[in-house]
Motif scaffolding. Structure first.
Motif, mmCIF file in Angstrom:
data_model
loop_
_atom_site.group_PDB
_atom_site.id
_atom_site.type_symbol
_atom_site.label_atom_id
_atom_site.label_comp_id
_atom_site.label_asym_id
_atom_site.label_seq_id
_atom_site.Cartn_x
_atom_site.Cartn_y
_atom_site.Cartn_z
ATOM 1 N N ALA A 157 -1.949 -3.666 3.640
ATOM 2 C CA ALA A 157 -1.537 -4.363 4.861
ATOM 3 C C ALA A 157 -0.775 -5.642 4.527
ATOM 4 C CB ALA A 157 -2.756 -4.670 5.725
ATOM 5 N N ARG A 158 -1.225 -6.355 3.517
ATOM 6 C CA ARG A 158 -0.520 -7.573 3.107
ATOM 7 C C ARG A 158 0.873 -7.241 2.568
ATOM 8 N NH1 ARG A 158 -3.457 -12.398 2.227
ATOM 9 N NH2 ARG A 158 -5.643 -12.195 2.856
ATOM 10 N N TYR A 159 0.964 -6.209 1.761
ATOM 11 C CA TYR A 159 2.251 -5.777 1.205
ATOM 12 C C TYR A 159 3.209 -5.393 2.337
ATOM 13 C CZ TYR A 159 5.371 -3.004 -1.872
ATOM 14 O OH TYR A 159 6.446 -2.487 -2.567
ATOM 15 N N ASP A 160 2.710 -4.646 3.306
ATOM 16 C CA ASP A 160 3.539 -4.276 4.454
ATOM 17 C C ASP A 160 3.958 -5.518 5.241
ATOM 18 O OD1 ASP A 160 3.302 -1.612 3.784
ATOM 19 O OD2 ASP A 160 1.710 -1.182 5.239
ATOM 20 N N ALA A 161 3.046 -6.491 5.363
ATOM 21 C CA ALA A 161 3.370 -7.720 6.093
ATOM 22 C C ALA A 161 4.426 -8.530 5.347
ATOM 23 C CB ALA A 161 2.110 -8.555 6.309
#
Length: 199
Positions: A157-161
């Motif tokens: 999720a952080r990578y996508d953000a």
């Protein structure tokens, strides 16, 4: 004025490798903080008109090799411009760097990122391999459990953000440095970054 520089990159980017040590010098000299933000250029290129390397015209691919060697020589950076493990999937390393940034802080993430770049572009190692990534964690004195953390849903999720933030900021290439809202694309723009920082 923000004290933080946003550092957008792909772990398999040779241009990011060429600029990494100089960026570290600028960070030390300016005493700025940094957000280490690996992103997925597989999402960014289609949105920004870019093409992955294998889809670029032959003359562009050929000139890229000339420019890589030219910059490596100019900067005194030891580099193999056609490493054994390239093209390579950068996502495993990106997720690992993201996990390290989350759990161990930005200095640790910078240290690991530098090791990943060197592994790909100097040491003929496969940065998509979990075995290589485990070795790099050990070599940079980071916890081995970060490999498991890299597979966690919150890391993804952080990578996508990060990737969405890059798109929102107008990022289209690697590396991109954002200083006080101003974008600087490419390691050859670090002189302008230095001016922006007042160095």
């Amino acid at each position: 004025m923000s004290r933080t520089i946003d550092y957008y990159f792909a772990p398999q980017s040779p241009w990011t490798f060429l600029g990494h040590e100089r960026l570290l010098q600028l960070l030390r000299a300016s005493r700025r903080e940094v957000r280490v933000l690996p992103v997925d250029y597989g999402r960014i290129f289609p949105a920004s008109g870019g093409l992955p390397l294998p889809k670029r015209a032959p003359q562009r691919q050929a000139y890229r090799l000339v420019e890589l060697q030219r910059f490596a020589d100019h900067l005194g950076v030891a580099m193999n411009v056609q490493p054994r493990h390239f093209p390579v999937d950068g996502n495993p390393a990106a997720l690992l760097i993201t996990a390290v940034a989350q759990h161990d802080g930005m200095e640790a993430a910078l240290r690991l990122a530098g090791a990943v770049f060197a592994a790909c572009w100097r040491e003929e190692r496969d940065i998509a391999s979990e075995g290589t990534l485990a070795e790099l964690l050990a070599e940079t004195d980071l916890p081995p459990e970060r490999l498991a953390d890299a597979h966690a849903a919150d890391t993804r999720a952080r990578y996508d953000a990060h990737t969405q933030a890059a798109l929102d900021a107008g990022v289209f290439g690697a590396p991109t440095y954002v200083v006080d809202g101003e974008l600087f694309w490419g390691q050859d723009r670090l002189d302008f970054v230095a001016r922006k920082l007042g160095i």
